[in-house]
Motif scaffolding. Structure first.
Motif, PDB file in Angstrom:
ATOM      1  N   PRO A  38       0.845  -0.942  -0.047  1.00 27.37           N
ATOM      2  CA  PRO A  38      -0.024   0.205  -0.137  1.00 27.37           C
ATOM      3  C   PRO A  38       0.845   1.297  -0.096  1.00 27.37           C
ATOM      4  O   PRO A  38       2.142   1.317   0.128  1.00 27.37           O
ATOM      5  CB  PRO A  38      -0.702  -0.325   1.145  1.00 27.37           C
ATOM      6  N   SER A  39       0.177   2.457  -0.307  1.00 24.46           N
ATOM      7  CA  SER A  39       0.866   3.635  -0.083  1.00 24.46           C
ATOM      8  C   SER A  39       1.660   3.995   1.195  1.00 24.46           C
ATOM      9  O   SER A  39       1.220   3.609   2.212  1.00 24.46           O
ATOM     10  CB  SER A  39      -0.109   4.849  -0.483  1.00 24.46           C
ATOM     11  N   GLY A  40       2.876   4.208   1.028  1.00 25.56           N
ATOM     12  CA  GLY A  40       3.732   4.219   2.160  1.00 25.56           C
ATOM     13  C   GLY A  40       4.371   3.380   3.050  1.00 25.56           C
ATOM     14  O   GLY A  40       4.979   3.369   3.995  1.00 25.56           O
ATOM     15  N   CYS A  41       4.146   2.194   2.181  1.00 29.31           N
ATOM     16  CA  CYS A  41       4.973   0.979   2.700  1.00 29.31           C
ATOM     17  C   CYS A  41       6.461   0.932   2.372  1.00 29.31           C
ATOM     18  O   CYS A  41       7.115  -0.036   3.135  1.00 29.31           O
ATOM     19  CB  CYS A  41       4.069  -0.276   2.024  1.00 29.31           C
ATOM     20  N   SER A  44       8.738   2.412  -3.055  1.00 29.21           N
ATOM     21  CA  SER A  44       9.351   3.645  -3.911  1.00 29.21           C
ATOM     22  C   SER A  44      10.563   3.980  -3.254  1.00 29.21           C
ATOM     23  O   SER A  44      11.702   4.089  -3.834  1.00 29.21           O
ATOM     24  CB  SER A  44       8.393   4.710  -4.156  1.00 29.21           C
ATOM     25  N   GLN A  83       6.539   7.178 -12.955  1.00 30.38           N
ATOM     26  CA  GLN A  83       5.077   7.161 -13.212  1.00 30.38           C
ATOM     27  C   GLN A  83       4.476   8.183 -14.300  1.00 30.38           C
ATOM     28  O   GLN A  83       3.773   7.890 -14.978  1.00 30.38           O
ATOM     29  CB  GLN A  83       4.542   7.502 -11.969  1.00 30.38           C
ATOM     30  N   ASP A 159       9.090   2.722 -11.824  1.00 37.63           N
ATOM     31  CA  ASP A 159       8.273   3.046 -10.298  1.00 37.63           C
ATOM     32  C   ASP A 159       6.810   3.274 -10.959  1.00 37.63           C
ATOM     33  O   ASP A 159       6.574   4.466 -11.559  1.00 37.63           O
ATOM     34  CB  ASP A 159       8.870   4.395  -9.956  1.00 37.63           C
ATOM     35  N   GLU A 160       5.944   2.209 -10.656  1.00 43.86           N
ATOM     36  CA  GLU A 160       4.466   2.556 -11.083  1.00 43.86           C
ATOM     37  C   GLU A 160       4.280   3.116 -12.545  1.00 43.86           C
ATOM     38  O   GLU A 160       3.406   4.080 -12.542  1.00 43.86           O
ATOM     39  CB  GLU A 160       3.718   3.313 -10.032  1.00 43.86           C
ATOM     40  N   SER A 163       0.392   3.739 -13.801  1.00 42.72           N
ATOM     41  CA  SER A 163      -0.755   4.105 -13.023  1.00 42.72           C
ATOM     42  C   SER A 163      -1.443   5.300 -13.556  1.00 42.72           C
ATOM     43  O   SER A 163      -2.553   5.673 -13.068  1.00 42.72           O
ATOM     44  CB  SER A 163      -0.097   4.547 -11.352  1.00 42.72           C
ATOM     45  N   THR A 192       4.688  -1.317  -7.648  1.00 36.98           N
ATOM     46  CA  THR A 192       3.443  -1.037  -7.974  1.00 36.98           C
ATOM     47  C   THR A 192       2.811  -1.227  -6.797  1.00 36.98           C
ATOM     48  O   THR A 192       3.151  -2.031  -5.629  1.00 36.98           O
ATOM     49  CB  THR A 192       2.745  -1.957  -8.837  1.00 36.98           C
ATOM     50  N   HIS A 193       1.472  -0.441  -6.556  1.00 39.95           N
ATOM     51  CA  HIS A 193       0.495  -0.857  -5.552  1.00 39.95           C
ATOM     52  C   HIS A 193      -0.720  -1.629  -5.706  1.00 39.95           C
ATOM     53  O   HIS A 193      -1.642  -2.132  -5.152  1.00 39.95           O
ATOM     54  CB  HIS A 193      -0.078   0.718  -4.843  1.00 39.95           C
TER      55      HIS A 193
END
Length: 361
Positions: A38-41, A44, A83, A159-160, A163, A192-193
């Motif tokens: 998830p975001s913030g894990c 990146s 991205q 990196d994503e 998206s 990716t998320h």
């Protein structure tokens, strides 16, 4: 190409925030490895440390046989796809592809050869004289990939990259990236998320949460045997159902729920040492089946029915637990009705409710 090795890599920001807690794993030469969470894990941040865009607080990072902790990004022999496409709007596709090589002082003939090679690989031949404004989102993303491809780097970092695309384009670009990887045999680290991207692209997946690695394995191994509740509920669409109750043996093994309902359990994989104890039992939506037997013990209430053609998602409620069953098309249950269900034999996942870790059984 080259392998990438991380040993105890840690990132702590000046304010004391720990973004990555001692990550250790290896990306094999020619492997496509996905970092997902998830975001913030921290996924990146990890990628940016491999690229050299973030400093490493502790641990070691190797690309090939070199420790590159203190090596500048331009000297790491990596290429990164972001991205955002980050294309130069005033340049043609050919000029965008060639720009990085010109900065590095390659001669005109070598640049032309590499640009032509990348354009052919990514089917950009007919677009070389267009500018980014005249391209679709998918075409722009292919140009961004091509700009990395012409470098002939040891490692690709993505990196994503999908998206910003709509669902249809994301699907086609996933296929393109997978095809490109097979053709090049390139070492790729992909962030990716989106767990569908992770499952369909990765040869192996690193699942992260809160800056810590939760599990590393092949996509189907993660799906079939998640190490903990986070991995179990993060991977899979719809997500895994989780019911908390007490293991009892009354006319066979069952999970007794707080509202008096009982879910019969197949003994295979269920740790009987936990009889009388509270556990979390996970069941994938496709492993909930209609129970046609008399006097079914488990019959949650139908909330919403979502027919999507070749299958039906049935949203259910059992006491405090929201569930989803993935059923074949046919006679649809009515909202408000009770739907007798059973769990498929041998398809249960049992977790410690305190630690969230998978229980051996």
């Amino acid at each position: 190409m080259a392998r990438v090795q991380l040993q105890g890599v840690r990132k702590v920001y000046p304010d004391g925030f720990v973004a990555v807690h001692g990550a250790s794993f290896e990306v094999a030469d020619g492997e496509l490895l996905v970092l997902v969470g998830p975001s913030g894990c921290g996924k990146s941040t990890l990628l940016r440390m491999i690229a050299g865009l973030e400093s490493i607080t502790a641990g070691s990072l190797r690309i090939g046989e070199r420790v590159v902790n203190d090596v500048a990004p331009k000297d790491r022999d990596i290429a990164m796809v972001f991205q955002s496409y980050a294309l130069y709007p005033h340049m043609t596709v050919a000029e965008n592809l060639a720009f990085g090589l010109k900065l590095r002082g390659h001669d005109k003939a070598a640049i032309g050869e590499r640009v032509a090679e990348a354009a052919k690989t990514l089917e950009l031949d007919a677009l070389l004289e267009r500018r980014p404004a005249a391209l679709s989102g998918g075409q722009r993303q292919r140009v961004a990939l091509g700009r990395a491809l012409v470098r002939h780097p040891q490692v690709f970092l993505l990196d994503e990259p999908l998206s910003n695309l709509d669902a249809k384009l994301r699907m086609s670009m996933r296929v393109e990236i997978a095809r490109l990887h097979r053709r090049l045999g390139a070492t790729m680290v992909y962030v990716t998320h989106d767990q569908i991207e992770a499952m369909t692209l990765g040869q192996r997946i690193v699942v992260l949460d809160g800056g810590e690695i939760q599990q590393i394995d092949t996509p189907m191994a993660l799906y079939e045997k998640p190490a903990n509740l986070f991995v179990a509920t993060f991977l899979g669409s719809p997500a895994m159902n989780v019911l908390r109750g007490t293991l009892v043996r009354e006319d066979g093994l069952a999970l007794a729920l707080g509202d008096g309902a009982r879910l019969p359990l197949d003994g295979d994989g269920v740790p009987e040492a936990w009889l009388g104890s509270e556990v979390d039992v996970g069941i994938r939506p496709e492993d909930l089946r209609r129970d046609t037997g008399a006097g079914a013990a488990f019959a949650p209430t139908v909330e919403v029915v979502e027919p999507v053609g070749n299958e039906v998602f049935v949203n259910l409620q059992q006491g405090p637990f929201a569930l989803i069953a993935r059923l074949p098309p046919g006679e649809l249950p009515e909202p408000g009705a009770r739907l007798p269900l059973r769990a498929a034999a041998g398809r249960l996942h049992v977790f410690d409710p305190g630690s969230g870790e998978r229980l051996p059984g």
